[in-house]
Motif scaffolding. Structure first.
Motif, PDB file in Angstrom:
ATOM      1  N   CYS A 151       0.828  -1.176   0.000  1.00  0.00           N
ATOM      2  CA  CYS A 151       0.000   0.000   0.000  1.00  0.00           C
ATOM      3  C   CYS A 151       0.879   1.249   0.000  1.00  0.00           C
ATOM      4  N   GLN A 152       1.910   1.259   0.878  1.00  0.00           N
ATOM      5  CA  GLN A 152       2.778   2.424   0.976  1.00  0.00           C
ATOM      6  C   GLN A 152       3.654   2.572  -0.269  1.00  0.00           C
ATOM      7  N   GLU A 153       4.153   1.457  -0.777  1.00  0.00           N
ATOM      8  CA  GLU A 153       4.959   1.501  -1.991  1.00  0.00           C
ATOM      9  C   GLU A 153       4.126   2.047  -3.163  1.00  0.00           C
ATOM     10  N   ALA A 154       2.891   1.565  -3.256  1.00  0.00           N
ATOM     11  CA  ALA A 154       2.014   2.019  -4.346  1.00  0.00           C
ATOM     12  C   ALA A 154       1.751   3.520  -4.230  1.00  0.00           C
ATOM     13  N   LEU A 155       1.526   3.990  -3.006  1.00  0.00           N
ATOM     14  CA  LEU A 155       1.263   5.421  -2.821  1.00  0.00           C
ATOM     15  C   LEU A 155       2.486   6.254  -3.187  1.00  0.00           C
ATOM     16  N   GLY A 156       3.687   5.732  -2.857  1.00  0.00           N
ATOM     17  CA  GLY A 156       4.911   6.429  -3.232  1.00  0.00           C
ATOM     18  C   GLY A 156       5.024   6.552  -4.745  1.00  0.00           C
ATOM     19  N   ARG A 157       4.696   5.480  -5.438  1.00  0.00           N
ATOM     20  CA  ARG A 157       4.760   5.516  -6.916  1.00  0.00           C
ATOM     21  C   ARG A 157       3.747   6.498  -7.494  1.00  0.00           C
ATOM     22  N   LEU A 158       2.547   6.490  -6.894  1.00  0.00           N
ATOM     23  CA  LEU A 158       1.515   7.405  -7.386  1.00  0.00           C
ATOM     24  C   LEU A 158       1.950   8.857  -7.160  1.00  0.00           C
ATOM     25  N   ALA A 159       2.602   9.090  -6.003  1.00  0.00           N
ATOM     26  CA  ALA A 159       3.069  10.452  -5.695  1.00  0.00           C
ATOM     27  C   ALA A 159       4.129  10.889  -6.698  1.00  0.00           C
ATOM     28  N   ARG A 160       5.051   9.985  -7.050  1.00  0.00           N
ATOM     29  CA  ARG A 160       6.089  10.341  -8.018  1.00  0.00           C
ATOM     30  C   ARG A 160       5.479  10.604  -9.391  1.00  0.00           C
ATOM     31  N   TRP A 161       4.429   9.860  -9.691  1.00  0.00           N
ATOM     32  CA  TRP A 161       3.798  10.024 -11.013  1.00  0.00           C
ATOM     33  C   TRP A 161       2.960  11.309 -11.076  1.00  0.00           C
ATOM     34  N   ILE A 162       2.081  11.465 -10.123  1.00  0.00           N
ATOM     35  CA  ILE A 162       1.148  12.599 -10.144  1.00  0.00           C
ATOM     36  C   ILE A 162       1.819  13.877  -9.640  1.00  0.00           C
ATOM     37  N   GLY A 163       2.632  13.712  -8.580  1.00  0.00           N
ATOM     38  CA  GLY A 163       3.194  14.882  -7.888  1.00  0.00           C
ATOM     39  C   GLY A 163       4.361  15.477  -8.651  1.00  0.00           C
TER      40      GLY A 163
END
Ligand SMILES: *Cc1c(COP(=O)(O)O)cnc(C)c1O
Length: 409
Positions: free
Chosen positions: A397-409
């Motif tokens: 869950c945390q790894e996925a959120l980190g990836r989403l942050a790098r992509w979107i953020g």
């Protein structure tokens, strides 16, 4: 020559999750070695509670003895489980059911799909949109849903649940014979208040409508004011059948056990207006087509009500809800509009810029290597949304959120 049931041919060729798997596989072929995290699956990942595992061992040992061996059990379920259900799931909420009104099953999917056999093919059905696909597909299989035109079934009354109406479905503007409600909701993760649920029960009483109420996620409710059962509403015993499952609560997706409540007062009419209790029909149907759930599964389900069992289930639910809290917070921080996830293990997220569900799904897959579920797969009002589940491990869950942050953020 055997003629096929042509209603099956009207169903969309693929199950939603088969389409998703195909797209994920295409990605894997093009990007070997990239690891993908799925926040799309609707399956739990925590192991069985220890109290459940000991009950399974104990029941297996009993079955190994001459005295303890059990063959066919009662089709409706063993008394020990039905009594535990009535005492633990309903009495504390002020709901008085008789154990004979409980039908133990092999999970809520079978009964939510099969219950429609009790009513004529030409009843009209209303379904909150988006919805768990079983409700419409099981009706489509006997011709009750009509045909698909532009992604909608011609004989289904869709009750849209969107950000626009706060995910509170409007009462239908025409008579509907049967309504499917699911709260806490899969896929939107939203809940229904007691006042709103009362509106539905009163509507059903006024219009002689039957409600099929799916409570598979009731254990995820955190807010003490949210109803866990439709029978908390006065009058519901006359109009509602309710479905429960140990799958998402106690990790029974692979073990299989759930139950259906059919109160003795619920009836449907004959063409001449005679009222027939659906309890009698369901009992008849089950004793013909069903031979009960294994003794071992029923002992396992009973163990979820022991003091240790309850505490362990509470912890598993707490684990997933902490995932949901983290996901909700971080996805919101990324500027996404996030719904649900407070009393349910699902988060319903609006695609940015009004992008289509499938396009956002693919972008996320290719840019972040994270899998979600395209909302439109759950019905036309799911377009413009995707579903995340909190059923993964904390690390994923945390790894996925980190990836989403790098992509979107
Ligand atoms: C998972 C689920 C069920 C039931 O699952 P079973 O494993 O068959 O008990 C029922 N309804 C909804 C909405 C679900 O998501």
């Amino acid at each position: 020559m055997a003629l096929v049931n042509e209603h099956f041919l009207k169903l969309p060729g693929n199950y939603l999750f088969a389409d998703i798997a195909k797209k994920v596989n295409a990605f894997k072929v093009q990007h070997p070695g990239e690891d993908i995290i799925s926040l799309g699956i609707g399956d739990v990942t925590r192991p069985l509670p220890p109290a459940v595992v000991s009950a399974i061992h104990k029941a297996a040992d009993e079955m190994a003895t001459e005295a303890g061996f059990r063959g066919y059990g009662p089709e409706q379920g063993y008394g020990f489980l039905r009594e535990a259900i009535v005492k633990n799931d309903f009495l504390p909420r002020g709901v008085h059911l008789d154990p004979s009104e409980i039908f133990v099953n092999d999970g809520a999917k079978s009964d939510t799909g099969n219950i429609q056999e009790l009513v004529r093919w030409d009843n009209s059905i209303g379904v909150t949109d988006p919805a768990y696909p079983v409700y419409i597909d099981s009706n489509a299989m006997i011709g009750r849903a009509g045909v698909v035109e532009d992604g909608r079934w011609s004989n289904v009354v869709y009750l849209p649940c969107t950000a626009g109406n706060g995910f509170v479905p409007q009462l239908p503007d025409r008579r509907v014979d049967i309504i499917y409600l699911c709260y806490p909701n899969n896929p939107t993760g939203t809940v229904i208040t007691k006042d709103e649920l009362r509106r539905w029960v009163n509507f059903a009483l006024r219009n002689d409508t039957l409600i099929f109420y799916d409570a598979a996620y009731e254990a995820y409710i955190q807010n003490p004011d949210i109803p866990h059962s439709i029978y908390e509403i006065r009058g519901a015993r006359r109009v509602a059948i309710e479905f429960h499952s140990y799958s998402k609560t106690a990790g029974f997706t692979g073990l299989r056990c759930g139950y259906t409540v059919v109160p003795k007062e619920v009836t449907a009419a004959t063409l001449t207006g005679e009222r027939i209790p659906l309890h009698t029909l369901w009992q008849r149907r089950q004793s013909t087509k069903f031979n009960g759930v294994s003794y071992i599964s029923q002992r396992a389900a009973e163990a979820t009500y022991s003091p240790e069992g309850r505490e362990q289930v509470r912890q598993a639910v707490g684990y997933y809800m902490e995932n949901a809290r983290i996901m909700r917070e971080q996805l919101t921080r990324l500027g996404l509009s996030v719904f649900g996830g407070e009393d349910a293990p699902y988060l319903w997220v609006q695609t940015p810029g009004g992008e289509s569900s499938w396009r956002f799904f693919e972008q996320m897959l290719y840019n972040a290597h994270v899998v979600c579920t395209p909302g439109v797969g759950f019905g036309p009002s799911g377009e413009g949304y995707v579903r995340f589940t909190s059923f993964g491990s904390r690390e994923d869950c945390q790894e996925a959120l980190g990836r989403l942050a790098r992509w979107i953020g």
